[in-house]
Design a protein around this motif. Structure first.
Motif, mmCIF file in Angstrom:
data_model
loop_
_atom_site.group_PDB
_atom_site.id
_atom_site.type_symbol
_atom_site.label_atom_id
_atom_site.label_comp_id
_atom_site.label_asym_id
_atom_site.label_seq_id
_atom_site.Cartn_x
_atom_site.Cartn_y
_atom_site.Cartn_z
ATOM 1 N N ARG A 37 -8.419 -6.593 3.289
ATOM 2 C CA ARG A 37 -9.649 -7.012 3.966
ATOM 3 C C ARG A 37 -9.718 -8.533 4.069
ATOM 4 N N ARG B 89 0.849 4.135 -2.865
ATOM 5 C CA ARG B 89 0.505 5.524 -2.525
ATOM 6 C C ARG B 89 1.615 6.494 -2.919
ATOM 7 N N LEU C 254 -6.255 -2.964 -1.119
ATOM 8 C CA LEU C 254 -7.179 -2.794 0.006
ATOM 9 C C LEU C 254 -8.167 -3.949 0.092
ATOM 10 N N ASP D 111 -9.673 9.605 4.010
ATOM 11 C CA ASP D 111 -9.078 9.855 2.695
ATOM 12 C C ASP D 111 -10.113 9.941 1.576
ATOM 13 N N ASP E 211 -9.008 0.753 9.745
ATOM 14 C CA ASP E 211 -8.906 0.874 8.287
ATOM 15 C C ASP E 211 -10.056 1.714 7.740
ATOM 16 N N ARG F 54 -9.528 5.329 8.444
ATOM 17 C CA ARG F 54 -8.470 5.848 7.570
ATOM 18 C C ARG F 54 -8.976 6.024 6.146
ATOM 19 N N TYR F 55 -9.671 5.014 5.619
ATOM 20 C CA TYR F 55 -10.192 5.101 4.244
ATOM 21 C C TYR F 55 -11.178 6.258 4.118
ATOM 22 N N ASN F 56 -12.061 6.411 5.096
ATOM 23 C CA ASN F 56 -13.046 7.489 5.033
ATOM 24 C C ASN F 56 -12.387 8.862 5.195
ATOM 25 N N ASN G 187 -6.981 -0.221 -5.051
ATOM 26 C CA ASN G 187 -8.227 -0.955 -4.880
ATOM 27 C C ASN G 187 -7.956 -2.448 -4.660
ATOM 28 N N ALA H 90 -13.012 7.773 1.016
ATOM 29 C CA ALA H 90 -13.641 6.552 0.499
ATOM 30 C C ALA H 90 -15.156 6.560 0.638
ATOM 31 N N GLU I 159 0.823 -1.213 0.000
ATOM 32 C CA GLU I 159 0.000 0.000 0.000
ATOM 33 C C GLU I 159 0.856 1.262 0.000
#
Length: 169
Positions: free
Chosen positions: A107, A63, A103, A126, A119, A122-124, A100, A128, A59
């Motif tokens: 999961r 990034r 991630l 950023d 997670d 963190r995703y939200n 994608n 998501a 990841e």
């Protein structure tokens, strides 16, 4: 008691993916149960593991727009997760596609490790925009992205001892 796993999670694993048989079993009523602990103790892992480090490296590289390096880490992990001779290395053509894929594998690989909550936060954070919805006994509960209810309450004895404010919730 083993955790019940929703069918949509179980279906994420290919038939040649060893995790499908190593992580899960079905009970007498055909419910899917998690059995995939690393040791003989019937409980989750509470430390960082090699698979998590590979996923972090994958990841982070993606990034940083080092897509090939990131996918290399992912493929080095996944080749050990598939039946011998059946794994085809995954290739991504863009940073978004690679992220994608990674991630999704995160999961699948880190199931029942206590990492999904952080997670999702963190995703939200950023962008998501993942909304959680659960229906329990006919009542539907929804947790929208970045909701204050994502904050874990600080134990009351710590609040009393330090005088720090409770996390807004």
């Amino acid at each position: 008691m083993p955790a019940k796993i929703p069918d949509h999670i179980y279906q994420m694993y290919d038939s040649n993916d060893l995790r499908r048989t190593m992580f899960f079993r079905k009970n007498t009523t055909n419910e899917i149960l998690f059995k995939g602990y690393y040791n003989n103790v019937n409980g989750p892992i509470v430390s960082v593991t090699t698979d998590e480090l590979y996923l972090m490296a994958a990841e982070c590289n993606v990034r940083l727009n080092k897509i090939q390096e990131g996918m290399g880490y992912l493929n080095n992990l996944l080749v050990k997760r598939w039946k011998a001779g059946t794994y085809v290395p995954i290739v991504a053509n863009s940073q978004a596609e690679a992220l994608n894929i990674i991630l999704k594998e995160r999961r699948k690989e880190l199931l029942i490790r206590g990492l999904r909550w952080s997670d999702l936060k963190r995703y939200n954070r950023d962008g998501a925009n993942i909304t959680l919805t659960r229906t329990i006994n006919g009542q539907t509960y929804t947790l929208p992205p970045n909701d204050l209810r994502y904050a874990i309450a600080i134990p009351e004895d710590i609040i009393t001892l330090t005088g720090m404010p409770q996390n807004p919730r």
